[in-house]
Design a protein around this motif. Structure first.
Motif, short mmCIF file in Angstrom:
data_model
loop_
_atom_site.label_atom_id
_atom_site.label_comp_id
_atom_site.label_asym_id
_atom_site.label_seq_id
_atom_site.Cartn_x
_atom_site.Cartn_y
_atom_site.Cartn_z
N ASN A 139 -5.41 -4.94 2.47
CA ASN A 139 -5.82 -4.03 3.53
C ASN A 139 -6.83 -3.00 3.01
O ASN A 139 -7.04 -2.86 1.80
N SER A 180 -8.36 1.14 4.13
CA SER A 180 -8.19 2.32 4.97
C SER A 180 -9.32 3.29 4.68
O SER A 180 -9.86 3.33 3.55
N THR A 235 -4.31 6.31 1.02
CA THR A 235 -3.36 5.38 1.65
C THR A 235 -3.20 4.14 0.77
O THR A 235 -4.19 3.49 0.40
N PHE A 238 2.70 -3.99 3.21
CA PHE A 238 3.48 -4.06 4.44
C PHE A 238 3.34 -5.45 5.05
O PHE A 238 2.52 -6.26 4.62
N HIS A 287 4.25 0.49 2.54
CA HIS A 287 3.47 1.25 3.52
C HIS A 287 4.22 1.25 4.85
O HIS A 287 4.87 0.28 5.21
N TYR A 288 4.13 2.35 5.57
CA TYR A 288 4.89 2.58 6.80
C TYR A 288 6.35 2.84 6.47
O TYR A 288 6.83 2.60 5.35
N LYS A 289 7.08 3.28 7.48
CA LYS A 289 8.46 3.70 7.25
C LYS A 289 9.37 2.53 6.89
O LYS A 289 10.29 2.65 6.09
N ASP A 290 9.14 1.35 7.49
CA ASP A 290 9.97 0.18 7.18
C ASP A 290 9.12 -1.01 6.75
O ASP A 290 9.65 -2.11 6.56
N GLY A 291 7.82 -0.81 6.65
CA GLY A 291 6.93 -1.87 6.18
C GLY A 291 6.68 -2.96 7.19
O GLY A 291 6.15 -4.02 6.82
N THR A 300 5.04 -4.32 11.00
CA THR A 300 4.21 -4.15 12.19
C THR A 300 4.26 -5.43 13.01
O THR A 300 4.48 -6.52 12.46
#
Length: 314
Positions: A202, A204, A209, A213, A248-252, A254
């Protein structure tokens, strides 16, 4: 009867001649052998079976005593030498099945060397279109291309999965291809994969960042929603544990309904963003060959664990 008188001189001469004759006979005659006492059957020495007893030709009827058997000379005792050790048995190959035996895995290294801006439908019957293949991102410091990282990790992952017994379908093993996202999804459909995994990195706008994820098809886009979510969670956890990359992110997780590679795939499928090439720390790791092997190992660990716990899809 009247006896004849013999003159004395004649008598003496006869006596002398008689003595001479007797002496000559005594010298020429063989000595008289002493008589041999016959041996009775009761006192004869026994003859052992198969023992050879010579018989004198001069006394054909005589029974001679047996020749004594010589005492054999003992042969020297050879020095002791231990017996050779038993040969090491060759271990028989294990009959236990490998963890992924009978499992079909699809691996799709994201992107390719030359992107294809021609359009294709995002989903079957959709009027919305996207590039057949986008260009991907690039390392902020290493300047490595995303398609180089994904292909290297994909090839390492394929080898590891095959060692675990899986049959692996990889969408490409070289960068010089032009395979659209629909075509990649159809490869997984044709092979009837038990799980497809898309490999991406990814970027950003915020260089701070970082982390990895997972993406999964949104619930309305697949009949394997729960299966995909469990697979994504298990594989991501194993990947983070092996690589040390943060989540990455709260629980990984999306959920996406706009990815062509998801919408055209009729089989279970997940997509991992293995890190941010726009972040210097992630870039320093993802661009190294040894770390790419570690990334592949983490993904393999997660896939093995997932199938051990969940089995193949219905």
């Amino acid at each position: 009867m009247k006896k004849l008188a013999v003159p004395g001189r004649i008598l003496a001469l006869l006596l002398i001649l008689c003595m001479l004759a007797c002496g000559s006979s005594a010298r020429d005659a063989e000595p008289t052998p002493e008589p041999v006492e016959p041996v009775s059957e009761a006192t004869a020495a026994p003859i052992e079976e198969d023992e050879f007893v010579p018989v004198s030709a001069a006394t054909p009827e005589a029974t001679l005593p047996p020749v004594p058997t010589p005492t054999p000379t003992p042969e020297p005792t050879p020095e002791f030498s231990p017996p050779p050790p038993d040969p090491t048995p060759t271990p028989e190959p294990s009959s236990e099945p490998k963890p992924l035996e009978g499992i079909m895995i699809g691996v799709d290294p994201g992107h390719q060397r030359v992107y294809d801006p021609k359009q294709e439908p995002v989903a079957p019957g959709s009027k919305q279109t996207k590039n057949r293949v986008s260009g991907g991102c690039r390392g902020v410091k290493s300047r490595v291309y995303e398609y180089e990282v994904t292909l290297n990790v994909g090839l390492y992952l394929k080898e590891l999965l095959e060692e675990q017994g899986a049959t692996v379908v990889i969408t490409h093993d070289t960068l010089d291809v032009n395979i659209s996202n629909i075509e990649r999804a159809q490869m997984f459909n044709d092979a009837k994969v038990d799980l497809g995994i898309r490999l991406h990195c990814n970027k950003s706008d915020n260089k701070k960042t970082r982390g990895a994820f997972m993406l999964v098809p949104s619930e309305g886009r697949t009949k394997y929603f729960d299966y995909n979510v469990k697979a994504a969670q298990t594989v991501l956890a194993a990947y983070l544990a092996e690589t040390g990359i943060p989540m990455h992110y709260k629980d990984g997780m999306t959920y996406r309904g706009d990815q062509t590679g998801f919408n055209w795939c009729e089989r279970p499928i997940i997509n991992i963003e293995m890190g941010h090439l726009s972040n210097p720390d992630d870039d320093a790791l993802l661009s190294k060959d040894d770390f790419q092997k570690t990334m592949a190992q983490g993904l393999c660990n997660g896939i093995v664990q997932f199938f051990a716990e969940n089995g193949r899809p219905d």
